[in-house]
Design an enzyme around this catalytic site. Structure first.
Site, PDB file in Angstrom:
ATOM      1  N   CYS A 189      46.852 139.239  -3.646  1.00 16.61           N
ATOM      2  CA  CYS A 189      48.237 139.234  -3.184  1.00 16.61           C
ATOM      3  C   CYS A 189      48.947 138.009  -3.736  1.00 16.61           C
ATOM      4  O   CYS A 189      48.330 136.957  -3.930  1.00 16.61           O
ATOM      5  CB  CYS A 189      48.243 139.207  -1.647  1.00 16.61           C
ATOM      6  SG  CYS A 189      49.882 139.252  -0.910  1.00 16.61           S
ATOM      7  N   ASP A 190      50.229 138.151  -3.990  1.00 13.45           N
ATOM      8  CA  ASP A 190      51.052 137.001  -4.342  1.00 13.45           C
ATOM      9  C   ASP A 190      52.368 137.119  -3.594  1.00 13.45           C
ATOM     10  O   ASP A 190      52.985 138.190  -3.580  1.00 13.45           O
ATOM     11  CB  ASP A 190      51.311 136.929  -5.848  1.00 13.45           C
ATOM     12  CG  ASP A 190      51.994 135.626  -6.208  1.00 13.45           C
ATOM     13  OD1 ASP A 190      51.353 134.562  -6.048  1.00 13.45           O
ATOM     14  OD2 ASP A 190      53.171 135.651  -6.608  1.00 13.45           O
ATOM     15  N   THR A 191      52.787 136.033  -2.963  1.00 13.37           N
ATOM     16  CA  THR A 191      54.004 136.030  -2.160  1.00 13.37           C
ATOM     17  C   THR A 191      55.014 135.066  -2.770  1.00 13.37           C
ATOM     18  O   THR A 191      54.671 133.922  -3.092  1.00 13.37           O
ATOM     19  CB  THR A 191      53.683 135.622  -0.706  1.00 13.37           C
ATOM     20  OG1 THR A 191      52.728 136.540  -0.172  1.00 13.37           O
ATOM     21  CG2 THR A 191      54.928 135.634   0.160  1.00 13.37           C
TER      22      THR A 191
END
Length: 182
Positions: free
Chosen positions: A67-69
């Site tokens: 995941c990347d936010t």
């Protein structure tokens, strides 16, 4: 079947444990390179995919989740602050305004790979300089996109969308993607 969370984030680890109780944490070595010619959703998904692919290449028999936010304000991606002064500037910019938090998620099992994103709109309280300085002095914003954590008190007035997305892992989306890939 073994599960791997491709992240060093303690917040993601905690949230992922709500979905998969038994998993391994193996951070990616791919880094977080942004291609700024892409739309923000594409940036978050591209970084998540890079992390997922890098870990999957080392562990092809596992289910890998990455995941990347990112935080987007007035069309600009606000990453993690470079230093305290950068964190303070970011918080002043977000004060009293609305911004987007976008998490790109990549889930891979064998030849099957899913990539999706989640978006949450977050509105900040009006933050005065004393509050900003106290918050930055506490050290919390220095490792977070947008220089803040929604779980920290006093910052967020309200939000529309997934709370866990803003923390760093959109739990409902990840759960749905895992169900699809299995």
């Amino acid at each position: 079947m073994s599960y791997i969370l491709a992240s060093a984030s303690p917040r993601r680890k905690e949230l992922f444990s709500l979905i998969v109780p038994d998993f391994e944490v193996i951070p990616s070595d791919s880094g977080e390179k942004f291609n700024m010619s892409l739309f923000p959703e594409q940036v978050a998904c591209s970084v998540a995919e890079g992390k997922c692919d890098e870990v999957f290449a080392r562990h092809p028999d596992s289910v890998v989740v990455a995941c990347d936010t990112i935080v987007v304000f007035e069309g600009e991606i606000l990453g993690k602050p470079k230093d305290r002064a950068d964190a303070e500037r970011t918080l002043r910019r977000l004060s009293g305004k609305t911004h987007s938090v976008i998490s790109g998620v990549c889930v891979r099992k064998g030849q099957r790979k899913l990539i999706e994103y989640d978006r949450t709109e977050v509105r900040f309280n009006e933050l005065d300089d004393d509050f900003i300085k106290m918050y930055v002095d506490g050290g919390s914003p220095l490792d977070k996109a947008g220089s803040y954590g929604i779980q920290d008190g006093g910052l967020v007035k309200d939000y529309v969308g997934s709370y866990t997305n803003v923390v760093g892992l959109p739990v409902s989306l990840v759960k749905k993607m895992l169900e699809e890939v299995l």
